[in-house]
Design a protein around this motif. Structure first.
Motif, PDB file in Angstrom:
ATOM      1  N   LEU A  34     -16.880   3.993   3.042  1.00  0.00           N
ATOM      2  CA  LEU A  34     -15.646   3.293   2.675  1.00  0.00           C
ATOM      3  C   LEU A  34     -15.656   2.887   1.205  1.00  0.00           C
ATOM      4  O   LEU A  34     -14.630   2.839   0.554  1.00  0.00           O
ATOM      5  CB  LEU A  34     -15.450   2.064   3.561  1.00  0.00           C
ATOM      6  CG  LEU A  34     -14.837   2.341   4.922  1.00  0.00           C
ATOM      7  CD1 LEU A  34     -14.770   1.073   5.746  1.00  0.00           C
ATOM      8  CD2 LEU A  34     -13.444   2.926   4.763  1.00  0.00           C
ATOM      9  N   GLY A  35     -16.850   2.586   0.671  1.00  0.00           N
ATOM     10  CA  GLY A  35     -16.922   2.126  -0.709  1.00  0.00           C
ATOM     11  C   GLY A  35     -16.996   3.247  -1.720  1.00  0.00           C
ATOM     12  O   GLY A  35     -16.902   3.003  -2.923  1.00  0.00           O
ATOM     13  N   ASN A  36     -17.181   4.480  -1.251  1.00  0.00           N
ATOM     14  CA  ASN A  36     -17.341   5.597  -2.188  1.00  0.00           C
ATOM     15  C   ASN A  36     -16.114   5.788  -3.060  1.00  0.00           C
ATOM     16  O   ASN A  36     -15.007   5.444  -2.675  1.00  0.00           O
ATOM     17  CB  ASN A  36     -17.603   6.891  -1.412  1.00  0.00           C
ATOM     18  CG  ASN A  36     -19.020   6.985  -0.928  1.00  0.00           C
ATOM     19  OD1 ASN A  36     -19.746   5.993  -0.935  1.00  0.00           O
ATOM     20  ND2 ASN A  36     -19.412   8.159  -0.490  1.00  0.00           N
ATOM     21  N   ARG A  37     -16.329   6.389  -4.228  1.00  0.00           N
ATOM     22  CA  ARG A  37     -15.219   6.490  -5.162  1.00  0.00           C
ATOM     23  C   ARG A  37     -14.191   7.547  -4.788  1.00  0.00           C
ATOM     24  O   ARG A  37     -13.084   7.549  -5.297  1.00  0.00           O
ATOM     25  CB  ARG A  37     -15.741   6.772  -6.559  1.00  0.00           C
ATOM     26  CG  ARG A  37     -16.460   5.591  -7.107  1.00  0.00           C
ATOM     27  CD  ARG A  37     -16.512   5.606  -8.599  1.00  0.00           C
ATOM     28  NE  ARG A  37     -17.742   4.990  -9.023  1.00  0.00           N
ATOM     29  CZ  ARG A  37     -17.968   3.691  -8.971  1.00  0.00           C
ATOM     30  NH1 ARG A  37     -17.030   2.876  -8.536  1.00  0.00           N
ATOM     31  NH2 ARG A  37     -19.127   3.192  -9.344  1.00  0.00           N
TER      32      ARG A  37
ATOM     33  N   GLU B 274       2.233   1.738  -3.492  1.00  0.00           N
ATOM     34  CA  GLU B 274       1.189   2.229  -4.389  1.00  0.00           C
ATOM     35  C   GLU B 274       0.929   3.708  -4.130  1.00  0.00           C
ATOM     36  O   GLU B 274       0.752   4.488  -5.060  1.00  0.00           O
ATOM     37  CB  GLU B 274      -0.118   1.436  -4.168  1.00  0.00           C
ATOM     38  CG  GLU B 274      -0.195   0.158  -4.952  1.00  0.00           C
ATOM     39  CD  GLU B 274      -0.170   0.428  -6.452  1.00  0.00           C
ATOM     40  OE1 GLU B 274       0.731  -0.119  -7.121  1.00  0.00           O
ATOM     41  OE2 GLU B 274      -1.023   1.180  -6.958  1.00  0.00           O
TER      42      GLU B 274
ATOM     43  N   LEU C 213      -7.783   8.141   1.443  1.00  0.00           N
ATOM     44  CA  LEU C 213      -6.891   7.236   2.168  1.00  0.00           C
ATOM     45  C   LEU C 213      -5.454   7.362   1.667  1.00  0.00           C
ATOM     46  O   LEU C 213      -4.500   7.321   2.454  1.00  0.00           O
ATOM     47  CB  LEU C 213      -7.377   5.792   2.023  1.00  0.00           C
ATOM     48  CG  LEU C 213      -8.723   5.499   2.682  1.00  0.00           C
ATOM     49  CD1 LEU C 213      -9.205   4.106   2.341  1.00  0.00           C
ATOM     50  CD2 LEU C 213      -8.639   5.660   4.189  1.00  0.00           C
ATOM     51  N   ASN C 214      -5.293   7.551   0.347  1.00  0.00           N
ATOM     52  CA  ASN C 214      -3.941   7.712  -0.183  1.00  0.00           C
ATOM     53  C   ASN C 214      -3.264   8.960   0.354  1.00  0.00           C
ATOM     54  O   ASN C 214      -2.078   8.951   0.679  1.00  0.00           O
ATOM     55  CB  ASN C 214      -3.965   7.764  -1.712  1.00  0.00           C
ATOM     56  CG  ASN C 214      -3.812   6.381  -2.308  1.00  0.00           C
ATOM     57  OD1 ASN C 214      -3.142   5.536  -1.735  1.00  0.00           O
ATOM     58  ND2 ASN C 214      -4.444   6.160  -3.439  1.00  0.00           N
TER      59      ASN C 214
ATOM     60  N   VAL D  57      -2.083   8.208   3.828  1.00  0.00           N
ATOM     61  CA  VAL D  57      -0.863   7.396   3.800  1.00  0.00           C
ATOM     62  C   VAL D  57       0.346   8.288   3.553  1.00  0.00           C
ATOM     63  O   VAL D  57       1.373   8.189   4.229  1.00  0.00           O
ATOM     64  CB  VAL D  57      -0.936   6.336   2.684  1.00  0.00           C
ATOM     65  CG1 VAL D  57       0.399   5.632   2.547  1.00  0.00           C
ATOM     66  CG2 VAL D  57      -2.014   5.336   2.963  1.00  0.00           C
TER      67      VAL D  57
ATOM     68  N   VAL E 290     -13.876  11.802  -9.950  1.00  0.00           N
ATOM     69  CA  VAL E 290     -15.076  11.878  -9.114  1.00  0.00           C
ATOM     70  C   VAL E 290     -15.793  13.204  -9.375  1.00  0.00           C
ATOM     71  O   VAL E 290     -15.153  14.225  -9.617  1.00  0.00           O
ATOM     72  CB  VAL E 290     -14.672  11.748  -7.627  1.00  0.00           C
ATOM     73  CG1 VAL E 290     -15.828  12.046  -6.712  1.00  0.00           C
ATOM     74  CG2 VAL E 290     -14.111  10.358  -7.366  1.00  0.00           C
TER      75      VAL E 290
ATOM     76  N   THR F 168     -13.119   7.789  -1.750  1.00  0.00           N
ATOM     77  CA  THR F 168     -12.415   7.298  -0.563  1.00  0.00           C
ATOM     78  C   THR F 168     -10.955   6.876  -0.811  1.00  0.00           C
ATOM     79  O   THR F 168     -10.095   7.218   0.003  1.00  0.00           O
ATOM     80  CB  THR F 168     -13.236   6.166   0.076  1.00  0.00           C
ATOM     81  OG1 THR F 168     -14.489   6.721   0.471  1.00  0.00           O
ATOM     82  CG2 THR F 168     -12.552   5.591   1.284  1.00  0.00           C
ATOM     83  N   PRO F 169     -10.645   6.163  -1.920  1.00  0.00           N
ATOM     84  CA  PRO F 169      -9.229   5.843  -2.133  1.00  0.00           C
ATOM     85  C   PRO F 169      -8.341   7.091  -2.181  1.00  0.00           C
ATOM     86  O   PRO F 169      -7.223   7.076  -1.656  1.00  0.00           O
ATOM     87  CB  PRO F 169      -9.225   5.124  -3.488  1.00  0.00           C
ATOM     88  CG  PRO F 169     -10.581   4.575  -3.632  1.00  0.00           C
ATOM     89  CD  PRO F 169     -11.504   5.530  -2.936  1.00  0.00           C
TER      90      PRO F 169
ATOM     91  N   GLU G  19       0.826  -1.208   0.000  1.00  0.00           N
ATOM     92  CA  GLU G  19       0.000   0.000   0.000  1.00  0.00           C
ATOM     93  C   GLU G  19       0.860   1.257   0.000  1.00  0.00           C
ATOM     94  O   GLU G  19       0.554   2.240  -0.668  1.00  0.00           O
ATOM     95  CB  GLU G  19      -0.927   0.006   1.214  1.00  0.00           C
ATOM     96  CG  GLU G  19      -2.020  -1.030   1.128  1.00  0.00           C
ATOM     97  CD  GLU G  19      -2.766  -1.196   2.436  1.00  0.00           C
ATOM     98  OE1 GLU G  19      -3.810  -1.863   2.427  1.00  0.00           O
ATOM     99  OE2 GLU G  19      -2.317  -0.678   3.465  1.00  0.00           O
TER     100      GLU G  19
END
Lengths: 160, 404
Positions: free
Chosen positions: B149-152, B90, B158-159, B162, B324, B154-155, B87
């Motif tokens: 959490l599943g929304n587009r 990425e 979260l990125n 990180v 998005v 969200t990644p 992760e």
């Protein structure tokens, strides 16, 4: 089969999604802890979704069995199945594994650990019952069998 | 120390700690009832029982201080546990541009704000850190609570988190070396040593992490807990001895663990972390004079407003890059507003600076505001967005007339 899109969710897990026959997007989040969250994307705002339900790892396996599909799990490269005390495990060998470059006989794995390498999958081709002269390479997948403890020992023997 | 003293003193310490921790338990329950993070409530509790508060602790302050320090280590350690190295790689591959914008906008604002307040450059750099890092603790909880959490978008969120956490692996040791200071050459060599130590620990973590995790996978819960706890403290202590922030040592130990060991450790350590981290937040605000906080509250609010806008801009940009639409961009931007545990960890580093008391008071007020209002803003992002659009529409029309 429909195309399944995969997205990494750092710290959470992996999201798989696909467009169903009605044209709606559906998804499953595989959490790091094995929970599966089932999602349905909104028709009005396709970026947002509704949580349908959440299943534990065991319940997901049950559901998959009912539906007659295999459970895809990209998160773990090592898979273990328990068959009444007997453990069967796949181990993908990479350059870090000390077993790489030497033969199965060199490692004397069965006499040391009790577990045996019953097959090796190389370039997606299965090689059953590799002999003691069989050389292990990076990228090989070793299929090993034994009791729980023996398999753990063999895994350590291959890695350390 | 305190156990060796008379039994009356021990009894008093038990009473103080018991009341304090028990009180925090009630606050935490209250926080989850209200649907907010407990951190702001802990800070308020610390204000009430610290310097100039309603009642000061006498005997147990030394204990609370050390437990708080361990709390920081465990916070960082569990943060490191959350991510796999896949992760991280990425994140580095896809998220550098968003992360740079995030740093320039949010950390830049904090830095400028500190300098405008007349603080030393070092205190301003710390304030930059305070405004930079969104709270991954608050945000991951809010994402889960709101079912996003599943929304587009969200990644993208979260990125960014990180990348911020990774950036801390460089920021914290560098700042720690700057605080030790000295002449220019001493400071430069201090920074170089700090980065070298981080590189060595990181390399060791990546090289031996899997082997270590495999060794630990078959141990009992008790043995795993003790081994890992000991390891975290030992690595942190080693880093601290070399004048590198111990917290980063703990973070890297967290990164090193993987697989089943990582999962088990996360489960075993999280109750400990909750206990120790709660005392850290309380101890941080022990040292803040409530009157200081009140006098800095206006600045904190102004800073919160400006850096909320910068975070919304960052989230908007990151989500837009992921393709998005508007609603999701606003959700991503508002989600990033919340600051929390990390901001307090950074502010605590500056406790001994000349501007330390002001920095502490400003940061406490700032985290109180953003940690409570951020989650609310993102919950009601859609109505807020349409409200903003409505408020702006007369201007837009006028602009259109003037240009036509």
């Amino acid at each position: 089969m429909t195309e399944v899109r995969e997205t990494l969710l750092p710290g959470v897990g992996v999201r798989h999604e696909f467009t169903n026959e009605d044209g709606r997007d559906m998804g499953v989040i595989v959490h790091h802890d094995g929970r599966r969250e089932f999602l349905m994307y909104s028709a009005k705002d396709p970026d947002s979704c509704a949580q349908l339900f959440t299943l534990s790892e065991t319940d997901t396996a049950t559901l998959a069995e009912i539906l007659g599909v295999s459970v895809v799990n990209e998160v773990v490269s090592e898979v273990r199945q328990d068959l009444g005390g007997l453990a069967l495990e796949w181990i993908e060998l990479d350059d870090d594994h000390c077993a790489v470059g030497s033969s199965i006989g060199d490692g004397a794995y069965r006499s040391i650990t009790g577990a045996s390498i019953i097959a090796v999958i190389r370039n997606s081709r299965p090689i059953p019952e590799p002999g003691p002269d069989f050389q292990l390479f990076a990228g090989d997948i070793a299929v090993i069998v034994g009791t729980h403890d023996e398999v753990n020992d063999l895994r350590l023997a291959l890695c350390s | 120390m305190l156990l060796a003293a008379g039994s009356a003193e021990t009894a008093l310490a038990f009473l103080e700690i018991g009341l304090l921790v028990g009180g925090l338990g009630i606050l935490s329950a209250l926080a989850s009832r209200l649907g907010v993070t407990a951190v702001p409530l802990y800070l308020i509790a610390g204000l009430a029982f610290g310097e100039g508060g309603i009642k000061e602790l006498d005997v147990s302050e030394g204990f609370v201080s050390l437990t708080g320090e361990i709390g920081v280590l465990l916070l960082l350690f569990t943060l490191g546990l959350e991510y796999t190295d896949h992760e991280l790689r990425e994140g580095l591959r896809t998220g550098t541009r968003q992360a740079t914008l995030d740093m320039v906008l949010s950390a830049g604002t904090g830095l400028a704000f500190g300098l405008l307040l007349g603080w030393s450059p070092l205190a301003s750099v710390l304030l930059a850190g305070v405004t930079w890092v969104s709270s991954s603790g608050v945000i991951s909880k809010v994402l889960d609570d709101l079912g996003r959490l599943g929304n587009r978008e969200t990644p993208s969120i979260l990125n960014l988190l990180v990348m911020e956490d990774l950036a801390m692996a460089i920021y914290l040791p560098v700042v720690a070396a700057l605080i030790v200071g000295g002449t220019v050459t001493e400071t430069i060599s201090g920074v170089a040593v700090a980065l070298g130590v981080v590189a060595v620990i990181l390399a060791a973590a990546l090289r031996y992490g899997t082997a270590l995790s495999d060794r630990l996978v078959r141990t009992s819960d008790e043995s795993l807990l003790l081994t890992v706890f000991g390891l975290v403290l030992f690595v942190a202590g080693t880093a601290q001895t070399l004048q590198v922030s111990g917290a980063i040592g703990a973070f890297l130990v967290g990164l090193a663990l993987s697989g089943k060991t990582e999962e088990r450790t996360a489960v075993l350590v999280s109750p400990l972390r909750d206990l120790f981290a709660a005392t850290f937040f309380v101890f941080f605000s022990f040292q803040i004079d409530p009157t200081d906080l009140l006098s800095m509250l206006g600045w904190a609010a102004l800073l919160a407003v400006i850096t909320s806008i910068t975070k919304v801009a960052t989230g908007w940009y990151a989500a837009a890059r992921a393709g998005v639409a508007r609603n999701g961009r606003v959700r991503a931007g508002t989600m990033l507003i919340a600051r929390g545990e990390f901001s307090i960890v950074i502010a605590a580093l500056g406790a001994d600076l000349a501007d330390g008391p002001e920095l502490g008071a400003l940061s406490a007020g700032y985290v109180l505001l953003t940690a409570v209002l951020g989650p609310l803003a993102t919950r009601f992002s859609a109505p807020i967005d349409s409200g903003v659009q409505r408020a702006l529409s007369p201007f837009r029309q006028r602009m259109r007339f003037s240009t036509s």
